[in-house]
Design an enzyme around this catalytic site. Sequence first.
Site, PDB file in Angstrom:
ATOM      1  CE  LYS A  52      -3.746  -2.506   2.298  1.00  9.78           C
ATOM      2  NZ  LYS A  52      -4.485  -2.829   3.517  1.00  9.78           N
ATOM      3  CD  GLN A  96      -3.240  -4.608   6.540  1.00 14.04           C
ATOM      4  OE1 GLN A  96      -3.369  -3.529   5.978  1.00 14.04           O
ATOM      5  NE2 GLN A  96      -3.715  -5.729   6.015  1.00 14.04           N
ATOM      6  CG  ASP A 119      -9.180  -0.359   5.207  1.00 15.62           C
ATOM      7  OD1 ASP A 119      -8.981  -0.773   4.052  1.00 15.62           O
ATOM      8  OD2 ASP A 119      -8.396  -0.552   6.149  1.00 15.62           O
TER       9      ASP A 119
HETATM   10  N1  GUN Z   1      -6.610  -7.201   6.447  1.00 16.62           N
HETATM   11  C1  GUN Z   1      -7.031  -7.938   5.402  1.00 16.62           C
HETATM   12  N2  GUN Z   1      -7.635  -7.155   4.468  1.00 16.62           N
HETATM   13  C2  GUN Z   1      -7.603  -5.886   4.963  1.00 16.62           C
HETATM   14  C3  GUN Z   1      -8.059  -4.630   4.458  1.00 16.62           C
HETATM   15  O1  GUN Z   1      -8.653  -4.507   3.384  1.00 16.62           O
HETATM   16  N3  GUN Z   1      -7.816  -3.558   5.275  1.00 16.62           N
HETATM   17  C4  GUN Z   1      -7.195  -3.665   6.473  1.00 16.62           C
HETATM   18  N4  GUN Z   1      -7.027  -2.554   7.191  1.00 16.62           N
HETATM   19  N5  GUN Z   1      -6.767  -4.828   6.965  1.00 16.62           N
HETATM   20  C5  GUN Z   1      -6.958  -5.928   6.207  1.00 16.62           C
END
Ligand code: GUN
Length: 295
Positions: A52, A96, A119
């Site tokens: 990211k 995350q 998100d």
């Molecule tokens: N863990 C697995 N997928 C995601 C996501 O799309 N966002 C976040 N913050 N954590 C994750």
Amino acid sequence: MILLDGKALLSKIKLSLCKEVSLLKNDNKRPPHLAAILVGDNPASQTYVNAKIKACNEIGFESTVINYSTNVKQDVLLEKIKDVNDSDNIDGLIVQLPLPNHIDEHLVTHSISHKKDVDGFHPINIGRMVLGLDCFLPATPFGIISLLDEYNIATSGKKCLVIGRSHIVGTPMSILMSRNTKIGNATVTLAHSKTKNLDSLTKEADIIIVAIGVPTFLKSHMIKKNAIVIDVGIHRIPSQSNKSGYKLVGDVDFHELKEKTAYITPVPGGVGPMTIASLLQNTLYSAKKIIYSHT
Ligand code: GUN
């Protein structure tokens, strides 16, 4: 069979976001800024956050990673989230997941301001999504919608089966596919661990979105010919034939099933890059609102 190439679409979206960053610059504005909180040393989470941040850097977004050890106190996280919520120069914040067991995942993610919740996990954004109002769409479902749109896949009136009811993928995906929108208007079934006779549902479905976290779960005998298959899973499994000693597979048995499909996402390179694309798009959207609210 046509591959739904998420990697290629991410590149295309990155190009258009680069142009948006230039437009902001020409207007004497700062670039969009994404912050990510990473707790502990889960290698998969580290890989996702790195991807990211790398994507942000490539398109000229600012980024900040805030690392904490596994035993961080929940209050410390909440305090940091408050600081970021109040910051004028951070547009989007993600925590995350998963988080360690001593931390209340809902409390933490819901303490992110819904205005910076790129998100799309906050109840206000989920609620607004259900009502079809302006909001941040959850990154992975939004990415899948964008991919279906890019390949002009008609979904109206189709039977769509979503397998898995997680808050971050399956549940919002089922809502998006049933909304009265261009990619939507499908007749949606949401299958989960208590679903009986899953095979009868998979065999009927025109579109199958698999997000259950079980490696190579969906097999050829379970689908009808020319189904559209979207694979949200990603798993590292041991492999002698790879130098690294492992290979990546999804929730779909790609090699066994691909020729029977009309469209299918590969793993890697399908849904994964689209989650990043959506996150970047949401961050730009937030940045424009924040930056231009000060003028
Ligand atoms: N863990 C697995 N997928 C995601 C996501 O799309 N966002 C976040 N913050 N954590 C994750």
